[in-house]
Design a protein around this motif. Structure first.
Motif, PDB file in Angstrom:
ATOM      1  N   VAL A   1      45.843  42.258  35.525  1.00  0.00           N
ATOM      2  CA  VAL A   1      46.518  42.305  36.826  1.00  0.00           C
ATOM      3  C   VAL A   1      47.137  40.955  37.159  1.00  0.00           C
ATOM      4  O   VAL A   1      46.519  39.899  36.962  1.00  0.00           O
TER       5      VAL A   1
ATOM      6  N   CYS B   1      49.462  45.367  34.949  1.00  0.00           N
ATOM      7  CA  CYS B   1      49.845  45.869  36.266  1.00  0.00           C
ATOM      8  C   CYS B   1      50.112  44.693  37.195  1.00  0.00           C
ATOM      9  O   CYS B   1      49.565  43.603  37.012  1.00  0.00           O
TER      10      CYS B   1
ATOM     11  N   ALA C   1      46.887  48.871  39.826  1.00  0.00           N
ATOM     12  CA  ALA C   1      46.009  49.038  38.667  1.00  0.00           C
ATOM     13  C   ALA C   1      44.999  50.153  38.913  1.00  0.00           C
ATOM     14  O   ALA C   1      44.736  50.988  38.035  1.00  0.00           O
TER      15      ALA C   1
ATOM     16  N   SER D   1      49.513  44.528  40.592  1.00  0.00           N
ATOM     17  CA  SER D   1      48.529  44.299  41.649  1.00  0.00           C
ATOM     18  C   SER D   1      47.253  45.079  41.375  1.00  0.00           C
ATOM     19  O   SER D   1      47.238  46.029  40.578  1.00  0.00           O
ATOM     20  N   ALA D   2      46.190  44.686  42.078  1.00  0.00           N
ATOM     21  CA  ALA D   2      44.937  45.427  41.961  1.00  0.00           C
ATOM     22  C   ALA D   2      45.109  46.862  42.439  1.00  0.00           C
ATOM     23  O   ALA D   2      44.575  47.806  41.842  1.00  0.00           O
TER      24      ALA D   2
END
Length: 331
Positions: A171, A181, A187, A183-184
């Motif tokens: 991330v 990805c 993700a 962002s969290a």
């Protein structure tokens, strides 16, 4: 000199000690060094290289080796992945394009109760996965706050070999996951779209820390927990705990857990091993039966600050509790 300035030196590869997927352990002029072939290209004996020596010169505990910065012999003019245009580490000397998991697809809008274990240290990851156990599809999502390359972790390679881990997601500034990805939040939604049963979020080895309440990389767990809660998941906190740490702020339940809970409130439930004294401030909390955690973790690499299960069983039991709690939430 600016504190952000790189400390580089030129050298030659004098030994290739070992190679595993995504990582080469080498020596440059006799000094230990690591290289990431998927980032800087292949490396071989005799190559002329430039290495970053700053962490070793600062005598950092988890950074006591150099890092290959560029391979002058065979690492120039490397091409980006096909179709890649989103940059990792943008506008830094290490920027590189990578295909991201969010691109070209629709992601769900909710996690629909997906259990998300949030860790503040990388050394919690192995016992968390042991607590989850086999037979489920589990993703590991790495967040900035420690080492950025996912491929540095030997623990993740072992978990994959034991069929306790299916996929890794890098991330933000993190790199070299199976999937990247931005962002969290995205993700987690990507994991939901792929049908994963449980997601474990954490930082890479070597936490960034200043000794202050909110100046440590473990706070990435709060960001992941808040994202999971907002998207309809079920965030669970793996509490950093210790019976052997000489530092008062980490003895019992660490201030890392307190800091995460201050930022998340009741949006995350802390897991705690039943039978150990529960700190009064650790709320909300769910006590978990961790019987058999030692045997479940027996063939995994367990080490925290140089201590193993014999020296600091509470640390590993608390992480195991979070994994077992997550498994109990899978319908």
């Amino acid at each position: 000199m600016s504190p952000e300035m790189l400390t580089l030196r030129r050298g030659r590869v004098t030994a290739v000690v070992s190679r595993v997927e995504g990582l080469a352990r080498i020596e440059v002029d006799g000094v230990a060094c690591i290289a990431y072939p998927r980032l800087t290209g292949p490396v071989a004996l005799g190559d002329e290289v430039i290495v970053n020596v700053q962490a070793r010169e600062l005598e950092l505990g988890s950074g006591g080796f150099d890092v290959l910065y560029v391979n002058v012999t065979r690492g120039l003019e490397l091409e980006a992945d096909d179709g890649a245009h989103v940059m990792k580490l943008p506008y830094t000397p290490g920027q590189g394009a990578a295909v991201h998991g969010e691109e070209g697809r629709e992601l769900p809008e909710t996690l629909e109760g997906l259990p998300v274990v949030c860790c503040t240290l990388h050394s919690q990851i192995a016992p968390v996965h042991a607590g989850i156990g086999p037979g489920l599809r589990v993703a590991y999502v790495q967040l900035p706050g420690g080492a950025l390359p996912v491929s540095l972790s030997d623990s993740l390679r072992t978990l994959r070999e034991r069929d306790l881990l299916e996929v890794t997601v890098a991330v933000g500034a993190c790199v070299d996951g199976d999937v990247q990805c931005v962002s969290a939040a995205s993700a987690l939604l990507w994991c939901k779209a792929e049908g994963l049963d449980i997601v474990v979020c954490g930082i890479g080895p070597g936490i960034v820390g200043t000794g202050s309440s909110f100046g440590h990389g473990g706070l990435a767990a709060a960001g992941a927990a808040n994202a999971a809660s907002a998207l309809g998941g079920e965030p669970l906190l793996a509490v950093r705990a210790s019976q052997a740490d000489a530092r008062e702020r980490h003895r019992g339940a660490s201030h890392h857990a307190r800091d995460v809970l201050r930022l998340c409130g009741d949006r995350v439930v802390a897991a705690w091993p039943r039978g150990s004294a529960t700190p009064g401030w650790l709320r909300p909390v769910e006590e978990v039966d961790v019987e058999g955690w030692e045997s479940a973790c027996a063939d995994l690499p367990l080490s925290h600050m140089g201590r193993g299960p014999e020296e600091d069983g509470l640390f590993f039991a608390a992480a195991f509790a979070a994994g077992r709690l997550a498994r109990s939430r899978v319908g």
